[in-house]
Design a protein around this motif. Structure first.
Motif, PDB file in Angstrom:
ATOM      1  N   ILE A 160       0.848  -1.192   0.000  1.00 51.37           N
ATOM      2  CA  ILE A 160       0.000   0.000   0.000  1.00 51.37           C
ATOM      3  C   ILE A 160       0.886   1.246   0.000  1.00 51.37           C
ATOM      4  N   TYR A 161       0.621   2.145  -0.950  1.00 47.79           N
ATOM      5  CA  TYR A 161       1.355   3.396  -1.065  1.00 47.79           C
ATOM      6  C   TYR A 161       0.425   4.558  -0.741  1.00 47.79           C
ATOM      7  N   GLY A 162       0.968   5.617  -0.186  1.00 48.40           N
ATOM      8  CA  GLY A 162       0.149   6.796   0.067  1.00 48.40           C
ATOM      9  C   GLY A 162       0.819   7.756   1.011  1.00 48.40           C
ATOM     10  N   GLU A 163       0.435   9.015   0.920  1.00 45.92           N
ATOM     11  CA  GLU A 163       0.978  10.040   1.808  1.00 45.92           C
ATOM     12  C   GLU A 163       0.521   9.780   3.243  1.00 45.92           C
ATOM     13  N   ASN A 164       1.173  10.449   4.184  1.00 41.85           N
ATOM     14  CA  ASN A 164       0.733  10.385   5.578  1.00 41.85           C
ATOM     15  C   ASN A 164      -0.719  10.813   5.684  1.00 41.85           C
ATOM     16  N   GLY A 165      -1.486  10.058   6.455  1.00 39.88           N
ATOM     17  CA  GLY A 165      -2.859  10.456   6.724  1.00 39.88           C
ATOM     18  C   GLY A 165      -3.878  10.033   5.688  1.00 39.88           C
ATOM     19  N   THR A 166      -3.491   9.202   4.711  1.00 42.81           N
ATOM     20  CA  THR A 166      -4.450   8.796   3.676  1.00 42.81           C
ATOM     21  C   THR A 166      -5.235   7.539   4.044  1.00 42.81           C
ATOM     22  N   GLY A 167      -4.832   6.863   5.119  1.00 48.31           N
ATOM     23  CA  GLY A 167      -5.618   5.712   5.570  1.00 48.31           C
ATOM     24  C   GLY A 167      -5.012   4.361   5.234  1.00 48.31           C
ATOM     25  N   ALA A 172       2.179  -4.730   3.387  1.00 50.52           N
ATOM     26  CA  ALA A 172       3.177  -3.715   3.734  1.00 50.52           C
ATOM     27  C   ALA A 172       2.696  -2.345   3.284  1.00 50.52           C
ATOM     28  N   ALA A 173       3.268  -1.305   3.868  1.00 50.76           N
ATOM     29  CA  ALA A 173       2.873   0.064   3.495  1.00 50.76           C
ATOM     30  C   ALA A 173       4.049   1.006   3.670  1.00 50.76           C
ATOM     31  N   THR A 174       4.013   2.090   2.899  1.00 45.73           N
ATOM     32  CA  THR A 174       5.040   3.123   3.022  1.00 45.73           C
ATOM     33  C   THR A 174       4.491   4.447   2.515  1.00 45.73           C
ATOM     34  N   PRO A 205      -0.114  -3.990  -5.895  1.00 41.85           N
ATOM     35  CA  PRO A 205       0.125  -2.601  -5.465  1.00 41.85           C
ATOM     36  C   PRO A 205      -1.200  -1.856  -5.310  1.00 41.85           C
ATOM     37  N   LEU A 206      -1.307  -1.063  -4.260  1.00 44.85           N
ATOM     38  CA  LEU A 206      -2.543  -0.323  -4.010  1.00 44.85           C
ATOM     39  C   LEU A 206      -2.176   1.095  -3.580  1.00 44.85           C
ATOM     40  N   GLU A 207      -2.470   2.067  -4.431  1.00 46.63           N
ATOM     41  CA  GLU A 207      -2.114   3.462  -4.141  1.00 46.63           C
ATOM     42  C   GLU A 207      -3.328   4.219  -3.626  1.00 46.63           C
ATOM     43  N   LEU A 208      -3.180   4.849  -2.461  1.00 42.90           N
ATOM     44  CA  LEU A 208      -4.271   5.605  -1.864  1.00 42.90           C
ATOM     45  C   LEU A 208      -4.219   7.059  -2.327  1.00 42.90           C
ATOM     46  N   PRO A 209      -5.358   7.622  -2.720  1.00 47.27           N
ATOM     47  CA  PRO A 209      -5.364   8.999  -3.216  1.00 47.27           C
ATOM     48  C   PRO A 209      -5.257  10.005  -2.069  1.00 47.27           C
ATOM     49  N   PRO A 210      -4.555  11.120  -2.280  1.00 42.22           N
ATOM     50  CA  PRO A 210      -4.575  12.187  -1.275  1.00 42.22           C
ATOM     51  C   PRO A 210      -5.966  12.806  -1.212  1.00 42.22           C
TER      52      PRO A 210
END
Length: 450
Positions: free
Chosen positions: A162-169, A274-276, A301-306
């Motif tokens: 899982i990919y995403g900025e801080n606070g995206t869940g 895993a996440a980063t 791969p799973l990218e979370l939107p801001p």
């Protein structure tokens, strides 16, 4: 509603010609002569598409493309160039450009490319699906895409990154995958790879065997074994040392582990998520993250939107977190009026849903009366002004750092300087919070005195 097109080109005549063409096609157009002015505009509004020159004076258009994608990962960007090469087109595509146009520009080709590029990024129609447990709030296309990815991942035992900025869940998403999987009745264990000193991480993750005076050693079960038959969520995976990365990879491949101090291998059946929030490609290139571990983890791969990419979800999120804060803090009922919601929706949200949650809690506590208005929202957001100014300058890295600093300070103030309560409110280990306080130069004593 007119579709908005941004044009970035250092040639005034090109910008003028494109504007005339596109306005004739009933597009709304804004044009820019520098990357800085484009990025500043992007922090205030998301266009339908960007036409971006490969070279803008001395500015590298591919670098500007990177900055655009940091702000809006799904924003369609079409590169234009008077000296295009196959290699340049390939590099632009790798960085996220949806198409590439060569000068001199064909009017017909420009219009056709814009129409097809916007069409590609329209709302995707997903097949009917239903999550048994759905705690991911939102109805926007980007969050619906995340829910569908959760549904697909939950049907398998495949590893998820899982990919995403801080606070995206990221934590919420990992839990959702487990709760909707065949392992849902088995343990779900979370482990923050940045939460402990390195010497303690291995013991915490893999367990420990201590020799004793009796024949049986003293055994401490690690997180991996605790997750037996269930799911282990490894958050901030890029923060692991290379030595520990190697051991994690070995356990994943061998499906067995050896406790620290132990002499036997223990079979394990654990699904890894895993996440980063780091740029993994940069970490691999800099030798900080193992490429073979990346491939082992990156099956799905799973990218979370801001949050800025799904601001239509903000009213729903604001209402939910307002009710939650009122209930948890035993407050009188409050509502947010339309202007207040508009003010929330127009904010850039560098801290994403986590920042929104914090702001809503602050409003629920500090606003007198039963209605939260636009002026209340703007006052509550004032503490993040410096971060927003940095974002407007395109300084995303320092903007995030400044937001994180302000966010921790405000949470400490709400918790009256109590570090334990603050770490729980932030959802991080106390030792990790202490490291953050040092790195961001935050003095708890000065906050209390202030």
């Amino acid at each position: 509603m007119q579709k908005l097109i941004y044009i970035l080109d250092d040639e005034k005549e090109i910008r003028k010609t494109l504007r005339v063409i596109l306005e004739d096609e009933e597009y709304s157009v804004e044009d820019f002569s520098s990357g800085k002015s484009l990025i500043k505009a992007l922090t205030k509004e998301r266009p339908s598409l960007v036409l971006l020159d490969v070279w803008v004076g001395k500015e590298d258009g591919l670098t500007i493309l990177d900055e655009c994608k940091k702000l809006y990962p799904s924003l369609p960007i079409v590169m234009i160039s008077g000296h295009g090469t196959i290699e340049l087109a390939v590099n632009a595509t790798k960085k996220g450009a949806v198409d590439f146009l060569e000068k001199p520009l064909s009017i017909e080709k420009v219009i056709q490319t814009i129409e097809s590029s916007i069409e590609k990024t329209k709302e995707v129609h997903f097949p009917n699906f239903k999550l048994d447990v759905d705690e991911i709030l939102g109805v926007s296309p980007s969050i619906t895409r995340v829910k569908f990815a959760v549904f697909q991942a939950a049907e398998t035992n495949a590893r998820v990154f899982i990919y995403g900025e801080n606070g995206t869940g990221k934590e919420l998403t990992a839990r959702a995958i487990h709760q909707n999987s065949k392992r849902k009745n088995e343990p779900y264990i979370e482990f923050n790879c940045a939460s402990l000193p390195e010497e303690s991480l291995e013991q915490e993750l893999f367990g420990l065997e201590l020799a004793s005076q009796t024949d049986s050693p003293e055994i401490r079960i690690g997180k991996w074994e605790q997750a037996q038959n269930g799911t282990l969520f490894l958050d901030e995976i890029c923060d692991l040392s290379l030595a520990l990365q190697s051991k994690v990879l070995k356990v994943i491949l061998d499906q067995k582990l050896e406790r620290v101090g132990g002499k036997e291998f223990i079979p394990v059946d654990v699904r890894i998520i895993a996440a980063t929030n780091s740029n993994v490609e940069d970490a691999i290139r800099e030798g900080k993250f193992r490429e073979d571990l990346f491939y082992a983890l990156n099956v799905i791969p799973l990218e979370l939107p801001p949050l800025r990419e799904r601001n239509q979800d903000i009213p729903l999120l604001a209402e939910y977190y307002l009710k939650k804060s009122i209930s948890e803090n035993h407050l009188s009922q409050k509502t947010i009026d339309r202007d207040g919601l508009d003010a929330l929706s127009s904010h850039f949200w560098p801290g994403n849903v986590r920042e929104l949650t914090n702001i809503i809690e602050r409003l629920s506590i500090l606003v007198p009366g039963d209605t939260i208005k636009a002026k209340d929202v703007k006052e509550a957001l004032h503490g993040f002004k410096r971060a927003n100014e940095m974002v407007a300058r395109g300084d995303l890295k320092h903007a995030k750092e400044e937001f994180e600093r302000q966010y921790i300070i405000k949470t400490l103030q709400i918790c009256e300087g109590n570090v334990t309560r603050t770490s729980k409110a932030l959802g991080i280990e106390r030792t990790h919070l202490y490291r953050k306080l040092r790195s961001l130069n935050i003095s708890v004593d000065q906050l209390i005195e202030g």
